[in-house]
Design an enzyme around this catalytic site. Structure first.
Site, mmCIF file in Angstrom:
data_model
loop_
_atom_site.group_PDB
_atom_site.id
_atom_site.type_symbol
_atom_site.label_atom_id
_atom_site.label_comp_id
_atom_site.label_asym_id
_atom_site.label_seq_id
_atom_site.Cartn_x
_atom_site.Cartn_y
_atom_site.Cartn_z
ATOM 1 N N GLY A 157 0.833 -1.198 0.000
ATOM 2 C CA GLY A 157 0.000 0.000 0.000
ATOM 3 C C GLY A 157 0.858 1.234 0.000
ATOM 4 N N ASP A 173 -7.766 5.700 10.406
ATOM 5 C CA ASP A 173 -7.638 5.297 9.009
ATOM 6 C C ASP A 173 -8.590 4.141 8.731
ATOM 7 O OD1 ASP A 173 -6.690 5.380 6.449
ATOM 8 O OD2 ASP A 173 -4.910 4.177 6.847
#
Lengths: 852, 188
Positions: A103, A217
Site C-alpha cells: 500500500g 484510518d
C-alpha cells in the site's frame, strides 16, 4: 508433464516438504525441467512483481524528478517503496515468509515468529520517508493503550521495531480475510447481513475508543472479514498504526504527505483533510464508519474514486471539506442509471438495497458524514444503536427527532396495523386487569379461591395469546413489507413477472396491507392492464390508501375507463369532501378527475371558475416552473394555497366566467373565502385581496416578492389549460373551452398535449363548428393511433406518455366518437395484443380475456 | 463514429472474421487521443489509470447502452488492451531513441509525453519482449497479461473476456506472472 502443470500443482502444496517431495517425484531425472520449475517457483515468490499492479503512468514533465510524489505515482513500474527486505529475510525475531499486501505505507508480509511461541503473524514494513525513531516513539507512547485492547473484532498489534535497514515495522495478529466491501459484494450479502457486520465494526471501534485508541484510518482494506466455520467475523486491523505513522503536517510536507496517502483520501474526514493541526479525535472514526456504511450500501464511496483520481490535491481537500456527497439512495439511483459503473462489478449491489436505503439509512449515513464533527454521532455505539433500531423498525435517532417524524415512522407501517395492534393491546390490558381483579376477589372469598385462580390462569393465557397474535401480526407485516420492497425493485428493473409475484405474495401474506394492493395496481397500470389495476385499487381504497398522494391520481379515470361509474362517483365525491375539510380550493388534479365524466354530478361551474383563477396565476408567474427544483418550504406552500382559495375573482376571472350564473359565482366566492376569514386577522384579508387585484390590473409589473402558488410550479401550464378547457366543456362554456383547449395544444413543453384533441372536437361540435370539430377528431384519432403504435412496438411496460394521459385520451375519444358519429370506436387489436403480452409476462394463466 | 464501433462489435458477435481487425485501429486512435487530452488538461502529479481510460473510451465509442453485454465488451477490452500496450511501447521506444540522440526538443504536450520514469521504459520494453516470447508458448497467456496489466481488469473480468473460468484464469495468471518474471530476470 509440462513445467506448467508441475508448477501449478506445486503451488497448491503449502508446506516446503510436501512441495519438494512432489517435485522430485514429478520431475524424475529431468534436471532441466526441475530447474525450470524451481526458477518459476522462485519467481513466483519474489516480491515486487511488476505485474502485480496494472501499468500506471504520469505526465512526463514530472517524470524525471525523483520527488516523493512521483515515486509513489509511478511506483507500480519501478521498485516501489525502496524496501530491501523480502521473503526469507529475518526481521527481528520474525522471518518473512510471503508478501501479502502493498500500500501507500509499505509492504505487508506473513512472518513466522520463532519464540517465545511459534506462530504466524502479519508484519508491516513502513516505507522510507518517515523518521523511524519518531514512528516508533509515537507507537511506544500508545503501546500501552493498544495492548489493553481485547476485542474479538480487533486484530491486536503485537510488536513494533526497526529493521536492519532502518525501516519501522509493526507486527500484528495475522488475519487471513478479505476487505469487508469485497466480502459483501462477492457473497451478495443481504442488507440485513451487511448492517449486522457493520454494527460489529462499530462495536470494535467503540471498544478501542473506550481504551483511548483512535484508529484514524478506517477503510475497507483495514476491515477484514474471515470465516469462522461459516460465521463471518469482522476484524479491524491497524489500530494504533495510523497515529504512529502520521504526524502533524506542516505546509512544507503537506504535498508529499498527501501524495503518500493517495488512495486513502476517499475515507478521510474533513478535519483530517484540513490539516490545520486540529487534533483528530474519536469523531474522525465516526466519519470513517459513515464512509464505510455508505460503501456497504451503495458499492461506492461518498466521493467518487474517479473524481479524486483526476483532481488536484487542493481540489480533493476542498471537496472533502466543503461538498456534501449525495445521499446513499440518490447515489444508488444514479448508479443504476449510469452504465459506466454498471460494468464495474464492485459497484453492483443487490436490487433489494436501493429501495430499503431511502429514508432512515440515508439519515444514519449522512449524520455520520456531517462536516461539523459535533453534529455526528457521539460514539460508534450510538451509531450501531441507530442501525439496530432501523433493523428492528423502530424510529432512528439520526435527523431531528420530531414528533411528527416518529409518528410518520409508526404510521408508515400501516393504518390497519395500528388499529389492530391497539385493539389487541387494549384487549391484553383488559385481560390483565380482569385477572388481577379476579385474583383479589379470590383472596377475599376463600371458598371461591380455586375457581377464581383457574379463571385468572385462563385469562392470563388469553392475554399471552393476544401478545402472540400481535407478534405474529408484526412478523407478517414485516414480511409483506419486504416483499413489496423487493417487488418495487423488480418493477424498476422491468422484471415484471418477478415484481408481480412479489406483490401478489405480499397481498396474501398481509391482505389488510393497502400498500401491497396499490403497488400491484401501479404495476398493472404500467402494463396497461386497466381492469386488474382498478380491482386492486378498489381493494387498496377499502383499506384506506391515502387519496391525496400524486401516485394515486388517476384512480377515478381508471374506474371510469372500466365503466365502474359507481366507484368513480364515490371516489370523486370523496376527493371533493377532503378538499373542503382541509379548507383548500379544489386542486387541479381533483377537478381533472371530476370533469372526466360527461354526467354533471359535480359543481362544474365552480370547477370552471376555480380553474380560471388558477390559470390567472399561471399567467402571473410565467416562470414559476423554472423554480420547480428549488427548495420549497411546504408550510409556505400550504399558506399560498389557502390564500389563493380566498382570492376574489379577478377581471380575467370575470371574463372567463361571464357565462356563469351570478348565483353560482357568489356561492363559490363565499365558500372559498369563508375558512380564511376565520384563520386570518380581521382586515388583513381585505388588504391581501386589494393587493391581488391591483397586481392583476397591471400584469406588466408583477410583485417580485410574491411567490408563485405551488401548482404553478409543479403542474404543467398546458395540463392546467386542458383541465380548464374540459371544465368549461362540462359547464357548457363552449367558446371558452375551445379557447383553453387550443391554448393547451400550443404548449409545446407539455408532452401530453395531444390529449386535448378529443375534448376540442367535442367543444367545437357543441359550439356548432362542424368542420373544425371533424378536424380535431381526426387529429385525436391520429394521435391515438400513433401512441397505440408506439406502445405496440415497444417492449412491454413502456408508454410514450403518462398513463393518465393515455387513459384520458382513450376515454375522451370514445366520448367524442359517440357524440359526433354515434359509434363506439372499435377495440384496438394492437392494444389487446399488448395486454395479452403483459399478462403472459406476469406468469398468470387464470385471467380470462375479458378480465384484461 | 459511435455507430461504427457498435456495428463492428455486433459484426464480431455474428462471427465476422474481418471485424476484429477493423476494431483495433478505432480503439487505438481513441485511446491515444484520450490519453493526450488527459495529459494536457490535468495536473501533472496525477497518474493516468489505463482502466479509467479504457472505460471512458468504451463509453465514448459504444455509448452508455445498459444492455451492452460482457461478451460484446470483451472484444472491446481485448482490442483496448492491445492498443494500450502498443501506445505505451511505441512511446517507450521513442523515449529511448530520444535519450540516445541526446536532443531534447520542446514540444507541446502530446501522448508522447505520457511518461514512465526513465528506468521504467527499459522495464516496459523488456516486458514487451518477454510478452512476445510468451505469446509463442501460449498466445492466450499473452492476451491474459495484456488484459490484466494494460487495462487493469480483475481476474473475474479477464475470465469473462477470455471466456474461461475464473479459476483457470487465476492459475494461468500465476503461471504467466512467474514465467515472465523468470524470463525477464534471465535476460537481465
Amino acid at each position: 508433464m509440462t513445467e506448467r502443470t508441475i508448477f501449478l500443482q506445486a503451488l497448491e502444496l503449502s508446506s516446503a516438504d510436501a512441495r519438494g517431495e512432489y517435485l522430485t517425484q514429478a520431475c524424475g531425472n529431468d534436471d532441466a525441467l526441475r530447474q525450470a520449475v524451481d526458477q518459476l517457483l522462485d519467481a513466483h515468490e519474489l516480491p515486487d512483481n511488476l505485474l502485480d499492479r496494472p501499468v500506471a503512468v504520469s505526465a512526463s514533465d514530472q517524470a524525471g524528478r525523483t520527488s516523493e510524489v512521483n515515486s509513489v505515482a509511478i511506483g507500480t513500474l519501478g521498485q516501489p517503496v525502496g524496501i530491501t527486505e523480502s521473503v526469507g529475510t529475518e526481521v527481528g525475531r520474525y522471518k518473512l515468509r510471503e508478501q501479502i499486501g502493498e500500500g501507500g505505507f509499505g509492504l505487508v508480509f506473513v512472518a513466522e515468529q520463532q519464540y517465545p511461541v511459534r506462530r504466524h503473524v502479519a508484519l508491516k514494513i513502513i516505507k522510507p520517508g518517515m523518521d523511524s525513531r519518531e514512528v516508533i516513539g509515537r507507537f511506544e507512547a500508545e503501546r500501552q493503550a493498544v495492548a489493553v485492547m481485547n476485542h474479538p473484532n480487533i486484530a491486536s498489534v503485537l510488536d513494533a521495531g526497526t529493521t536492519k535497514s532502518g525501516r519501522p515495522y509493526f507486527v500484528m495478529e495475522l488475519v487471513r480475510g478479505v476487505p469487508i466491501t469485497e466480502f459483501c459484494q462477492r457473497r451478495q450479502l443481504s442488507l440485513r447481513a451487511r448492517l449486522e457486520l457493520f454494527t460489529d465494526v462499530c462495536h470494535a471501534v467503540q471498544h478501542a475508543h473506550q481504551k483511548g485508541v483512535i484508529h484514524r484510518d478506517l477503510k475497507p482494506s483495514n476491515i477484514l472479514v474471515t470465516l469462522h466455520d461459516v460465521i463471518p467475523v469482522v476484524k479491524v486491523i491497524d489500530f494504533g498504526v495510523a497515529k504512529a505513522i502520521g504526524h502533524r503536517l506542516t505546509d512544507r510536507t503537506v504535498y508529499t504527505q498527501f501524495a503518500a496517502m493517495i488512495g486513502t483520501p476517499l475515507y478521510m474526514s474533513p478535519e483530517q483533510a484540513e490539516m490545520s493541526g486540529l487534533d483528530v479525535d474519536t469523531r474522525s472514526d465516526i466519519y470513517g464508519l459513515g464512509v464505510l456504511l455508505y460503501e456497504l450500501l451503495t458499492g461506492g464511496t461518498p466521493f467518487e474514486r474517479e473524481r479524486f483520481n483526476t483532481a488536484s490535491i487542493d481540489e480533493v481537500r476542498r471537496i472533502i471539506r466543503e461538498e456534501d456527497p449525495p445521499k446513499p439512495s440518490t447515489r444508488l439511483t444514479t448508479l443504476g442509471a449510469s452504465p459506466s459503473t454498471h460494468s464495474d462489478k464492485r459497484q453492483c449491489v443487490p436490487a433489494e438495497l436501493s429501495f430499503a436505503v431511502r429514508g432512515d439509512l440515508d439519515w444514519i449515513v449522512m449524520k455520520a458524514l456531517e462536516k461539523d464533527r459535533s453534529r455526528r454521532y457521539e460514539s460508534a455505539s450510538a451509531m450501531a444503536e441507530d442501525v439496530k433500531r432501523f433493523l428492528s423498525e423502530q424510529p432512528i435517532e439520526a435527523r431531528p427527532p420530531s414528533r411528527l417524524y416518529q409518528l410518520q415512522k409508526f404510521a408508515q407501517r400501516n393504518k390497519a396495523a395500528i388499529v389492530t395492534a391497539s385493539l389487541l393491546v387494549a384487549a391484553m390490558f383488559l385481560g390483565t386487569a380482569i385477572s388481577l381483579w379476579q385474583a383479589a376477589v379470590a383472596v377475599t372469598e376463600r371458598n371461591e379461591k380455586d375457581q377464581a385462580l383457574q379463571k385468572a390462569v385462563r385469562l392470563q393465557r388469553e392475554a399471552d395469546q393476544a401478545r402472540l397474535q400481535i407478534e405474529q401480526f408484526a412478523k407478517r407485516m414485516k414480511e409483506a413489507n419486504i416483499l413489496v420492497t423487493s417487488g418495487r425493485a423488480h418493477a424498476d428493473a422491468e422484471r415484471w413477472g418477478a415484481a408481480y409475484a412479489d406483490f401478489t405474495a405480499a397481498t396474501r401474506r398481509q391482505p389488510n396491507y393497502y400498500n401491497a394492493w396499490s403497488e400491484r395496481a401501479s404495476l398493472q397500470v404500467r402494463l396497461g392492464l386497466w381492469k386488474l389495476a382498478a380491482d386492486d385499487y378498489a381493494q387498496a381504497i377499502e383499506l384506506g390508501v391515502p387519496t391525496d398522494n400524486p401516485a394515486n391520481w388517476g384512480i377515478p379515470q381508471l374506474f371510469l375507463f372500466n365503466g365502474d361509474l359507481e366507484s368513480f362517483r364515490a371516489y370523486c365525491r370523496d376527493l371533493i369532501n377532503q378538499s373542503e375539510q382541509r379548507s383548500e380550493g379544489v386542486s387541479i388534479a381533483v377537478i381533472r378527475s371530476c370533469v372526466m365524466s360527461s354526467e354533471r354530478r359535480f359543481d362544474v361551474q365552480t370547477f370552471a371558475t376555480r380553474m380560471e383563477e388558477m390559470i390567472a396565476d399561471f399567467d402571473r408567474f410565467p416562470d414559476a416552473r423554472r423554480h420547480r427544483f428549488d427548495r420549497h418550504d411546504r408550510h409556505d406552500d400550504r399558506e399560498d394555497r389557502e390564500k389563493d382559495a380566498s382570492k376574489p375573482p379577478s377581471e380575467e376571472h370575470l371574463t372567463a366566467a361571464k357565462e356563469t350564473p351570478k348565483k353560482d359565482r357568489d356561492l363559490d366566492r363565499d365558500r372559498s373565502a369563508e375558512p380564511d376569514q376565520t384563520a386570518s386577522q380581521p382586515g388583513q384579508n381585505d388588504a391581501d385581496s386589494a393587493d391581488a387585484v391591483s397586481q392583476k390590473d397591471d400584469p406588466d409589473q408583477p410583485d417580485e416578492s410574491a411567490k408563485p402558488p405551488w401548482y404553478c410550479v409543479f403542474y404543467p401550464r398546458g395540463a392546467a389549460l386542458y383541465v380548464a378547457g374540459l371544465a368549461h366543456l362540462r359547464a357548457d362554456h363552449f367558446k371558452l373551452a375551445v379557447k383553453r383547449l387550443n391554448e393547451s395544444l400550443d404548449e409545446v413543453e407539455w408532452h401530453g398535449r395531444s390529449i386535448a384533441y378529443p375534448a376540442l372536437a367535442m367543444a367545437y361540435h357543441r359550439a356548432g363548428e362542424t368542420e373544425k370539430s371533424r378536424q380535431a377528431l381526426a387529429s385525436a384519432k391520429a394521435a391515438l393511433d400513433q401512441w397505440a403504435d408506439e406502445i405496440y412496438s415497444s417492449p412491454v411496460g413502456r408508454m410514450p406518455v403518462m398513463w393518465i394521459d393515455w387513459l384520458e385520451a382513450q376515454l375522451l375519444y370514445r366520448e367524442a366518437s359517440i357524440l359526433m358519429t354515434g359509434f363506439v370506436p372499435a377495440d384496438d387489436v394492437r392494444l389487446r395484443r399488448v395486454r395479452q403480452r403483459a399478462v403472459s409476462l406476469l406468469g398468470e394463466r387464470d385471467f380470462s380475456s375479458d378480465e384484461i | 463514429m459511435k455507430e461504427d464501433v457498435t456495428q463492428i462489435l455486433n459484426a464480431i458477435e455474428h462471427g465476422d472474421p474481418e471485424a476484429p481487425s477493423r476494431l483495433l485501429p478505432l480503439v487505438y486512435d481513441e485511446l491515444r487521443s484520450l490519453a493526450a487530452i488527459k495529459m494536457t488538461r490535468e495536473s501533472a502529479e496525477q497518474t493516468l489509470q489505463p482502466t479509467a481510460l479504457v472505460h471512458e473510451a468504451y463509453l465514448r465509442l459504444v455509448g452508455g447502452n445498459r444492455e451492452a453485454q460482457w461478451d460484446n465488451r470483451g472484444h472491446f477490452f481485448a482490442a483496448a488492451a492491445e492498443s494500450m500496450r502498443r501506445i505505451l511501447i511505441e512511446q517507450a521506444r521513442r523515449r529511448k531513441t530520444a535519450k540516445r540522440g541526446g536532443d531534447l526538443v520542446r514540444r507541446n504536450l502530446d501522448v508522447d509525453d505520457v511518461a514512465l520514469a526513465n528506468s521504467d521504459h527499459e522495464t516496459l520494453l523488456a516486458l514487451d519482449e518477454a510478452l512476445n516470447r510468451l505469446a509463442l508458448v501460449d498466445p492466450n497467456l499473452a492476451r491474459l497479461v495484456e488484459l490484466r496489466y494494460f487495462t487493469g481488469l480483475t481476474i473475474d473480468e479477464t475470465a469473462k473476456v477470455l471466456g474461461v473460468s475464473p479459476r483457470t484464469t487465476k492459475r494461468n495468471w500465476a503461471y504467466a506472472r512467474a514465467w515472465l518474471r523468470r524470463e525477464m530476470e534471465e535476460s537481465d
